[in-house]
Design a protein around this motif. Structure first.
Motif, PDB file in Angstrom:
ATOM      1  N   ASP A  92      77.678  44.764  47.119  1.00  0.00           N
ATOM      2  CA  ASP A  92      78.816  45.585  46.675  1.00  0.00           C
ATOM      3  C   ASP A  92      80.156  45.070  47.191  1.00  0.00           C
ATOM      4  N   TRP A  93      80.172  43.949  47.930  1.00  0.00           N
ATOM      5  CA  TRP A  93      81.441  43.421  48.453  1.00  0.00           C
ATOM      6  C   TRP A  93      82.349  42.995  47.300  1.00  0.00           C
ATOM      7  N   ARG A  94      83.582  43.476  47.329  1.00  0.00           N
ATOM      8  CA  ARG A  94      84.543  43.203  46.249  1.00  0.00           C
ATOM      9  C   ARG A  94      85.803  42.497  46.761  1.00  0.00           C
ATOM     10  N   GLY A  95      85.692  41.862  47.952  1.00  0.00           N
ATOM     11  CA  GLY A  95      86.862  41.163  48.492  1.00  0.00           C
ATOM     12  C   GLY A  95      87.639  42.049  49.452  1.00  0.00           C
ATOM     13  N   TRP A  96      88.690  41.428  50.060  1.00  0.00           N
ATOM     14  CA  TRP A  96      89.446  42.087  51.127  1.00  0.00           C
ATOM     15  C   TRP A  96      90.507  43.042  50.610  1.00  0.00           C
ATOM     16  N   TRP A  97      90.753  43.031  49.306  1.00  0.00           N
ATOM     17  CA  TRP A  97      92.061  43.501  48.827  1.00  0.00           C
ATOM     18  C   TRP A  97      92.051  44.900  48.224  1.00  0.00           C
ATOM     19  N   GLY A  98      90.915  45.617  48.356  1.00  0.00           N
ATOM     20  CA  GLY A  98      90.885  46.982  47.828  1.00  0.00           C
ATOM     21  C   GLY A  98      90.818  47.013  46.313  1.00  0.00           C
ATOM     22  N   ASP A  99      91.337  48.102  45.714  1.00  0.00           N
ATOM     23  CA  ASP A  99      91.195  48.316  44.272  1.00  0.00           C
ATOM     24  C   ASP A  99      92.303  47.662  43.461  1.00  0.00           C
ATOM     25  N   ASP A 100      93.257  47.060  44.141  1.00  0.00           N
ATOM     26  CA  ASP A 100      94.400  46.481  43.418  1.00  0.00           C
ATOM     27  C   ASP A 100      94.689  45.084  43.977  1.00  0.00           C
ATOM     28  N   PRO A 101      93.770  44.140  43.805  1.00  0.00           N
ATOM     29  CA  PRO A 101      93.953  42.809  44.415  1.00  0.00           C
ATOM     30  C   PRO A 101      95.199  42.126  43.835  1.00  0.00           C
ATOM     31  N   PRO A 102      95.962  41.415  44.670  1.00  0.00           N
ATOM     32  CA  PRO A 102      97.282  40.922  44.261  1.00  0.00           C
ATOM     33  C   PRO A 102      97.207  39.641  43.438  1.00  0.00           C
ATOM     34  N   PHE A 103      96.288  39.570  42.475  1.00  0.00           N
ATOM     35  CA  PHE A 103      96.151  38.344  41.689  1.00  0.00           C
ATOM     36  C   PHE A 103      96.549  38.576  40.228  1.00  0.00           C
ATOM     37  N   HIS A 104      95.948  39.562  39.594  1.00  0.00           N
ATOM     38  CA  HIS A 104      96.271  39.910  38.197  1.00  0.00           C
ATOM     39  C   HIS A 104      95.918  38.785  37.223  1.00  0.00           C
ATOM     40  N   ILE A 105      95.022  37.917  37.635  1.00  0.00           N
ATOM     41  CA  ILE A 105      94.616  36.750  36.833  1.00  0.00           C
ATOM     42  C   ILE A 105      93.145  36.468  37.130  1.00  0.00           C
ATOM     43  N   PRO A 106      92.508  35.592  36.374  1.00  0.00           N
ATOM     44  CA  PRO A 106      91.143  35.188  36.714  1.00  0.00           C
ATOM     45  C   PRO A 106      91.128  34.376  38.014  1.00  0.00           C
ATOM     46  N   VAL A 107      90.182  34.712  38.882  1.00  0.00           N
ATOM     47  CA  VAL A 107      90.021  34.020  40.161  1.00  0.00           C
ATOM     48  C   VAL A 107      88.606  33.445  40.205  1.00  0.00           C
ATOM     49  N   PHE A 108      88.507  32.154  40.474  1.00  0.00           N
ATOM     50  CA  PHE A 108      87.202  31.488  40.549  1.00  0.00           C
ATOM     51  C   PHE A 108      86.864  31.244  42.013  1.00  0.00           C
TER      52      PHE A 108
END
Lengths: 217, 217
Positions: A92-108
């Motif tokens: 269930d890990w979804r990264g460090w950034w919570g529900d609004d990750p500061p990318f707004h783009i596809p991340v590989f």
């Protein structure tokens, strides 16, 4: 024209990834010291902390921070930057950034362990793949649809792309501290400057912004 | 008031001493690349090459080069900088600099092998001693008679003095090249910046001049 970009904060002794994380202090003390002038900028406060108060530093550090977010179409990062070294066993890990990750783009995210993609409402999508730098870059360039592709980190991931000659623009913010530990950016990159124009600017904060720019051919 | 000073050229990846010397190429290729902007200055050409033509670069790199020679009363250097690693078995070895070494002051060479002092007509005297950094510094400060003492190099010698907290002013000219080999200045110096004011200036040559200055107490 898509450019392949890197932006990193490094210490005077060249450490770009810190290694003093503990379960109690998941980012570690060194990370805070390495990024203090970047996280103090108005751009960081707005774009990452969603702080609309207008507080934060302006000037050269902020100008580079703004460029950091500008014109990006996709990002590539290593497994460590997404947190898989600590949390890879948690499905269930979804990264460090919570529900609004500061990318707004596809991340590989480069990882040898397959995971399903994760989509956020704000336009950020994380894809997980095992691929060479060049193969990952082909996917990311397609996904960027004309925007730039950023190699986000950490140091080992960036170095792999630099070694393969895949980076057009490298910006390092050299912070005037000596960390003495971590993962170095510059290892095994002898002669990296060849083929780039290298320029530097010193900010009042003490940070030196050094840019390697490959001229378009 | 005597200050203890260091001036070094280092690569972006932190190498201050190069290690590609061969009998045919006693300074090596890396040394030339590391010092090219310094040796191009008018001050270097005048002070070291005795070139009175007025040629050479001016501006920021030259201003730092001039400071490098200013107000010195004595120098300390490691055995390697004097050439004892290659020439220590030659009792007639008098250093790299010919009959007019660019010091004009007492120079203390740290070595475990006793050698007689060498005196030059231009005021340069080389003394050879086996001593801790602190003990060598006491001798050098006395010999400097109120002038500054420079720790000349190489990287390991400088680091020993930095580790012992003996340096008041450290100036590094960071050259925008990645050498990938040599001896690093910054190793084992975590937290060095504490107790110093650190400032940087970027020269048009691409060199960044970073200064650690300990405020007088």
């Amino acid at each position: 024209m898509t450019r392949i970009r890197v932006d990193l904060n490094i210490s005077l002794d060249g450490f770009a990834t810190t290694t003093d994380q503990t379960p109690e202090n998941p980012f570690g003390d060194d990370w805070g010291r390495l990024t203090r002038d970047y996280t103090a900028t108005r751009t960081f406060r707005e774009r990452v902390l969603h702080d609309t108060s207008g507080e934060g530093t302006t000037g050269l550090d902020d100008a580079y921070a703004a460029r950091y977010f500008d014109a990006l179409g996709a990002e590539i990062m290593g497994a460590g930057m997404f947190g898989l070294h600590e949390h890879g066993s948690d499905p269930d890990w979804r990264g460090w950034w919570g529900d609004d990750p500061p990318f707004h783009i596809p991340v590989f995210v480069l990882t040898n362990a397959a995971r399903p993609s994760i989509e956020f409402a704000n336009g950020t999508t994380f894809h997980f793949l095992s691929a060479t730098p060049r193969a990952a870059l082909e996917l990311a360039v397609d996904a960027a649809r004309g925007g730039d592709v950023r190699i986000g980190g950490g140091a080992e991931t960036v170095r792999a792309f630099l070694r393969d000659g895949l980076v057009d623009d490298l910006h390092v913010a050299i912070v005037p501290i000596v960390l003495g530990r971590g993962i170095r950016l510059w290892d095994d990159l002898r002669g990296l400057e060849q083929g780039y124009r290298v320029t530097s600017e010193a900010a009042p904060s003490g940070v030196v912004h050094t840019s390697f720019r490959r001229e378009a051919v």
